[in-house]
Structure formats: C-alpha cells, structure tokens
Design a protein around this motif. Structure first.
Motif, PDB file in Angstrom:
ATOM      1  N   VAL A   1       0.864  -1.184   0.000  1.00 49.62           N
ATOM      2  CA  VAL A   1       0.000   0.000   0.000  1.00 49.62           C
ATOM      3  C   VAL A   1       0.896   1.227   0.000  1.00 49.62           C
ATOM      4  CG1 VAL A   1      -1.853   1.237   1.169  1.00 49.62           C
ATOM      5  CG2 VAL A   1      -1.744  -1.264   1.320  1.00 49.62           C
TER       6      VAL A   1
ATOM      7  N   ASP B   1       0.199  -7.893  -4.591  1.00 54.41           N
ATOM      8  CA  ASP B   1      -0.870  -6.965  -4.957  1.00 54.41           C
ATOM      9  C   ASP B   1      -0.432  -5.558  -4.584  1.00 54.41           C
ATOM     10  OD1 ASP B   1      -2.782  -8.928  -5.865  1.00 54.41           O
ATOM     11  OD2 ASP B   1      -3.071  -9.469  -3.760  1.00 54.41           O
TER      12      ASP B   1
ATOM     13  N   LEU C   1      -1.647  -1.546  -4.033  1.00 52.18           N
ATOM     14  CA  LEU C   1      -2.753  -0.607  -3.814  1.00 52.18           C
ATOM     15  C   LEU C   1      -2.161   0.795  -3.725  1.00 52.18           C
ATOM     16  CD1 LEU C   1      -5.696   0.098  -3.132  1.00 52.18           C
ATOM     17  CD2 LEU C   1      -5.187  -0.457  -0.741  1.00 52.18           C
TER      18      LEU C   1
ATOM     19  N   ARG D   1      -2.786   4.771  -3.268  1.00 52.09           N
ATOM     20  CA  ARG D   1      -3.763   5.711  -2.715  1.00 52.09           C
ATOM     21  C   ARG D   1      -3.419   7.112  -3.235  1.00 52.09           C
ATOM     22  NH1 ARG D   1      -8.161   3.760  -0.446  1.00 52.09           N
ATOM     23  NH2 ARG D   1      -8.201   5.544   0.979  1.00 52.09           N
TER      24      ARG D   1
ATOM     25  N   ALA E   1      -9.873   3.770   5.786  1.00 50.09           N
ATOM     26  CA  ALA E   1     -10.141   3.249   4.447  1.00 50.09           C
ATOM     27  C   ALA E   1      -9.140   2.161   4.075  1.00 50.09           C
ATOM     28  CB  ALA E   1     -10.094   4.385   3.426  1.00 50.09           C
ATOM     29  N   VAL E   2      -7.876   2.364   4.420  1.00 54.26           N
ATOM     30  CA  VAL E   2      -6.862   1.344   4.141  1.00 54.26           C
ATOM     31  C   VAL E   2      -7.103   0.116   5.004  1.00 54.26           C
ATOM     32  CG1 VAL E   2      -4.401   0.808   4.283  1.00 54.26           C
ATOM     33  CG2 VAL E   2      -5.144   2.997   3.336  1.00 54.26           C
TER      34      VAL E   2
ATOM     35  N   ASP F   1      -9.946  -1.060   5.955  1.00 48.70           N
ATOM     36  CA  ASP F   1     -11.022  -1.821   5.311  1.00 48.70           C
ATOM     37  C   ASP F   1     -10.465  -2.681   4.183  1.00 48.70           C
ATOM     38  OD1 ASP F   1     -12.980  -0.754   6.947  1.00 48.70           O
ATOM     39  OD2 ASP F   1     -13.583   0.798   5.510  1.00 48.70           O
ATOM     40  N   GLN F   2      -9.575  -2.113   3.377  1.00 47.34           N
ATOM     41  CA  GLN F   2      -9.037  -2.845   2.231  1.00 47.34           C
ATOM     42  C   GLN F   2      -8.096  -3.968   2.676  1.00 47.34           C
ATOM     43  OE1 GLN F   2      -7.877   0.877   0.125  1.00 47.34           O
ATOM     44  NE2 GLN F   2      -9.068   0.062  -1.579  1.00 47.34           N
ATOM     45  N   VAL F   3      -7.322  -3.711   3.720  1.00 44.06           N
ATOM     46  CA  VAL F   3      -6.431  -4.762   4.231  1.00 44.06           C
ATOM     47  C   VAL F   3      -7.243  -5.925   4.807  1.00 44.06           C
ATOM     48  CG1 VAL F   3      -4.728  -5.298   6.020  1.00 44.06           C
ATOM     49  CG2 VAL F   3      -4.490  -3.213   4.661  1.00 44.06           C
TER      50      VAL F   3
ATOM     51  N   ARG G   1     -10.216  -6.877   3.906  1.00 44.66           N
ATOM     52  CA  ARG G   1     -10.770  -7.630   2.764  1.00 44.66           C
ATOM     53  C   ARG G   1      -9.691  -8.484   2.105  1.00 44.66           C
ATOM     54  NH1 ARG G   1     -13.836  -2.843   1.948  1.00 44.66           N
ATOM     55  NH2 ARG G   1     -12.383  -2.082   0.379  1.00 44.66           N
ATOM     56  N   TRP G   2      -8.512  -7.909   1.943  1.00 42.44           N
ATOM     57  CA  TRP G   2      -7.410  -8.656   1.301  1.00 42.44           C
ATOM     58  C   TRP G   2      -7.031  -9.868   2.137  1.00 42.44           C
ATOM     59  CZ3 TRP G   2      -2.263  -9.674   2.688  1.00 42.44           C
ATOM     60  CH2 TRP G   2      -1.434 -10.144   1.645  1.00 42.44           C
TER      61      TRP G   2
END
Length: 229
Positions: A176, A202, A204, A206, A217-218, A220-222, A224-225
């Motif tokens: 990220v 992967d 990401l 920002r 927000a990060v 949330d994405q972590v 999910r990942w």
C-alpha cells in the motif's frame, strides 16, 4: 486462530494500531505488535503464538525492517504500508536523503530536537496538516534510551538496501503506497515493487494519501485482502 503481528515506523509507537487491533480482534484474530519504546512505553518484541491458522505481518514504513527475524520468516502474508526495501536509493535523490538523515540525527538531544520531530511528523501527515495525526508522545519528551533507539534506527534507515534477509519467499504480499508520500521517495517505492515477485504481490496506490496510510479506508481494504468481510 489467525494471527497478526504489526510493526510501527520511525518515531511511532504501537498505539498507532489501536483501531486496527480492535477490528482484527473483533474478527477473531490474535493480535501482537512491535513496540520500539522511543517514548514512555516499554520496548516489546512480539512472537507468534503456537496456534493454527494464518500468520499475517502488517508493517508501516521502517517497521518492515524492525520485525524480529523469526516473525518475518514465519509469516504467510505481509502487508507493507508506505514501506521500502532501500530507503536511500542510488543517485541524487539518495544523496539528498542521506544528508537529511544526518541532519536529523544531529538534532537529537539538542534544542532543535522538537522542531525536527515536528517537521518530520508534518511530512508524514502531508498532504493533510499535522493535526490530522494522533498526538505523538515524542513531542512531550523521551528517555535517553528511547532517544538512542531513534538514533540507531536513523542509521538503519540509511543502511537498509534490500528486503530483510528473513523475508518469507513464499508469502503473499500487499503493498500500500500513498502517491503523495513525502517521506519515501518515488525511486524507493518503485524499487520495493521491483524486489517483490509479481505473481504473489498486490499493489494498492492511494492517490490522495501520503506517508500516513494507517487510515480507516486502508484498514477496510487490508481486512478484505486478508480474507475477511
């Protein structure tokens, strides 16, 4: 039970992960974190519990290079937030960074210490103001032992030139990066991606964030990942 071990960056502490810890623990993960003890908190080196399940490392910035070797070696997955393999790249950009690090080190323990830390933290917060970051305990002073660790880790920033030797070759990786990062230069961000296997990495990006990508927000994405809803 799945496990997380997190590592903060230079001039930070483990409280930066408070919301992350609450989120992962609510999902049933076991949480532990590196604490360098720059300020008033006691240093802590975490280790994996003898539990079945996934072992996930989350590291911000220099935190990737501060993890105990067995922790990184035994990770199944790694999340690098504003991280790097080499902080000081080759060329003109690297020379300027090396000079800046020496200047920062010379301020520690002097009347310029507080101003240097404020400037560094402001660059971490950019493009947002410093007030967007949680209050940093170092701005209220530190013990000599914590100051020495800050000094030692400035040396580490200058010396690290690759992924840590204990890098887990088979791990899945999420990188990220904040496009407006004022701490890790573009060359270093690019070199990190080049050092990682594309098939297991992967990325990401920002666009509106800087170095302090430890945001809701990060998170949330972590989450999910990592395989959680």
């Amino acid at each position: 039970m799945n496990q997380v071990i997190a590592a903060h960056g230079w001039a930070g502490d483990a409280t930066v992960w408070r919301a992350w810890q609450q989120r992962f623990e609510a999902l049933g993960w076991h949480w532990d974190a590196v604490e360098r003890g720059y300020g008033q908190r006691e240093p802590h080196q975490p280790s994996w519990a003898e539990l079945p399940g996934q072992r996930l490392v989350i590291a911000h910035s220099l935190g990737l290079h501060l993890l105990p070797e067995p922790v990184l070696q035994q990770a199944d997955a790694v999340v690098s937030l504003a991280g790097f393999a080499a902080f000081v790249p080759a060329g003109a950009a690297g020379r300027a960074l090396a000079v800046a690090l020496k200047g920062m080190a010379s301020c520690l323990g002097t009347s310029n210490e507080l101003g240097m830390l404020r400037k560094f933290l402001s660059r971490c917060a950019s493009p947002l103001p410093l007030s967007a970051l949680p209050n940093n305990p170092l701005l209220r002073g530190m013990h000599p032992s914590g100051r020495q660790r800050l000094q030692d880790d400035l040396v580490l920033l200058q010396q690290c030139q690759s992924l840590p030797e204990s890098w887990p070759e088979g791990a899945s990786v999420l990188v990220v990066q904040g496009e407006q990062d004022a701490i890790v230069c573009p060359d270093s961000r690019a070199q990190l991606l080049q050092a990682l296997p594309p098939s297991r990495t992967d990325h990401l990006l920002r666009p509106d964030e800087g170095h302090a990508v430890v945001t809701p927000a990060v998170l949330d994405q972590v989450v999910r990942w990592a395989g959680n809803p």
